[in-house]
Scaffold this motif. Sequence first.
Motif, mmCIF file in Angstrom:
data_model
loop_
_atom_site.group_PDB
_atom_site.id
_atom_site.type_symbol
_atom_site.label_atom_id
_atom_site.label_comp_id
_atom_site.label_asym_id
_atom_site.label_seq_id
_atom_site.Cartn_x
_atom_site.Cartn_y
_atom_site.Cartn_z
ATOM 1 N N VAL A 1 0.848 -1.132 -0.043
ATOM 2 C CA VAL A 1 -0.085 0.065 -0.142
ATOM 3 C C VAL A 1 0.790 1.236 -0.053
ATOM 4 O O VAL A 1 0.312 2.295 -0.743
ATOM 5 N N THR A 2 1.909 1.309 0.644
ATOM 6 C CA THR A 2 2.722 2.496 1.233
ATOM 7 C C THR A 2 3.937 2.757 0.426
ATOM 8 O O THR A 2 4.430 3.653 0.406
ATOM 9 N N ALA A 3 4.615 1.600 -0.117
ATOM 10 C CA ALA A 3 6.099 1.739 -0.432
ATOM 11 C C ALA A 3 6.140 2.698 -1.883
ATOM 12 O O ALA A 3 5.234 2.622 -2.636
ATOM 13 N N SER A 4 7.158 3.302 -1.935
ATOM 14 C CA SER A 4 7.548 4.157 -3.059
ATOM 15 C C SER A 4 8.383 3.393 -3.894
ATOM 16 O O SER A 4 9.243 2.794 -3.577
ATOM 17 N N PRO A 5 8.201 3.575 -5.264
ATOM 18 C CA PRO A 5 7.180 4.225 -6.011
ATOM 19 C C PRO A 5 5.832 3.498 -5.730
ATOM 20 O O PRO A 5 5.881 2.140 -5.684
ATOM 21 N N ARG A 6 4.830 4.205 -5.801
ATOM 22 C CA ARG A 6 3.297 3.421 -5.546
ATOM 23 C C ARG A 6 3.002 2.598 -6.972
ATOM 24 O O ARG A 6 3.489 2.972 -7.982
ATOM 25 N N GLY A 7 2.226 1.568 -6.712
ATOM 26 C CA GLY A 7 1.903 0.664 -7.715
ATOM 27 C C GLY A 7 2.358 -0.695 -7.766
ATOM 28 O O GLY A 7 2.169 -1.100 -6.541
ATOM 29 N N PHE A 8 2.712 -1.359 -8.601
ATOM 30 C CA PHE A 8 3.157 -2.841 -8.425
ATOM 31 C C PHE A 8 4.624 -3.005 -8.071
ATOM 32 O O PHE A 8 5.270 -2.044 -8.326
ATOM 33 N N HIS A 9 4.953 -3.921 -7.332
ATOM 34 C CA HIS A 9 6.120 -4.258 -6.809
ATOM 35 C C HIS A 9 6.575 -5.566 -7.306
ATOM 36 O O HIS A 9 5.673 -6.599 -7.151
ATOM 37 N N SER A 10 7.934 -6.028 -7.425
ATOM 38 C CA SER A 10 8.423 -7.184 -7.881
ATOM 39 C C SER A 10 8.371 -8.362 -6.811
ATOM 40 O O SER A 10 8.483 -8.131 -5.399
ATOM 41 N N ARG A 11 7.999 -9.260 -7.249
ATOM 42 C CA ARG A 11 7.923 -10.617 -6.100
ATOM 43 C C ARG A 11 9.114 -10.862 -5.495
ATOM 44 O O ARG A 11 9.231 -11.206 -4.467
ATOM 45 N N ASP A 12 10.097 -10.573 -6.471
ATOM 46 C CA ASP A 12 11.572 -11.004 -5.824
ATOM 47 C C ASP A 12 11.881 -9.622 -4.613
ATOM 48 O O ASP A 12 12.656 -10.088 -3.812
ATOM 49 N N THR A 13 11.406 -8.665 -4.931
ATOM 50 C CA THR A 13 11.702 -7.746 -3.869
ATOM 51 C C THR A 13 11.015 -8.186 -2.307
ATOM 52 O O THR A 13 11.588 -7.921 -1.467
ATOM 53 N N LEU A 14 9.679 -8.588 -2.671
ATOM 54 C CA LEU A 14 9.021 -9.226 -1.485
ATOM 55 C C LEU A 14 9.607 -10.181 -0.853
ATOM 56 O O LEU A 14 9.866 -10.471 0.308
ATOM 57 N N LEU A 15 10.167 -11.150 -1.822
ATOM 58 C CA LEU A 15 10.949 -12.342 -1.376
ATOM 59 C C LEU A 15 12.142 -11.706 -0.321
ATOM 60 O O LEU A 15 12.255 -12.105 0.750
#
Length: 257
Positions: A36-50
């Motif tokens: 919800v809050t991470a910049s930049p707003r929008g979609f984020h890489s699944r690898d980043t979440l991992l």
Amino acid sequence: MIDFTTLGTVDLRRDGEELRSVLLQPKRLAVLAYLVTASPRGFHSRDTLLGLFWPDLDQERARNAMRQALHFLRRSVGDEVVASRGDREIGVAAGTISCDAVAFDEALAAGRLEEAAGLYRGDFLPGLYVEEAPEAERWLEAERARRKEGVLEALRTLVAQEEEGGELRAAVLWARRAVAIAPTDDGAVRRLMTVLDRAGEPAAALDAYDQLVHRLREEFGVPPSGETIRLVNEIRNRPREVAVATVAPESLATAAA
């Protein structure tokens, strides 16, 4: 609509009903907050979440843990909320979650300083700790620090604007707000002392200094900065006007008689 409160307290509600199942899962709550809050707003890489949330697991186990977390979030907040873009990106669908931290960031970026100050009610996601995820913890700490410094800078500007316009009462209110947010910040306390003194309240300025001394001693075992000590001495040592009663001439004549 889902309301996500993250500043000063943590709350998550859908149409007024608390989503307690998410609130009781710190890592999954943190994943939602990131989306919800991470910049930049929008979609984020699944690898980043991992890398952020499951760094201690091998690729297969980490991806399985992430799939479980996303499935849980979709089930809890709605399939339409947590969205995928292809196989590599994940995000939150626009217009599905209202978040105070996002509103704060937008108000600050647009220069709506009073609005931003009103939205900031405390640290970002206070008390949230993500176990075995040091990068996620670093992200949380950085986001807390960024927003805290952002609101303090906004308050510094508001104090200066009110001072420049001669609105010392309003300047005092904004300066007190800054000290409430950062009670051991020498600069914030000096600003409050200065505007209180200018507003004709030197005793209140000295009281603000005494409170700072107490806090610094209790929390860190250190004295205030030399600049703050110089300011308090200046206020203490400044000659004060002594009121002299004016006696009417006829009163003197009566007294003489």
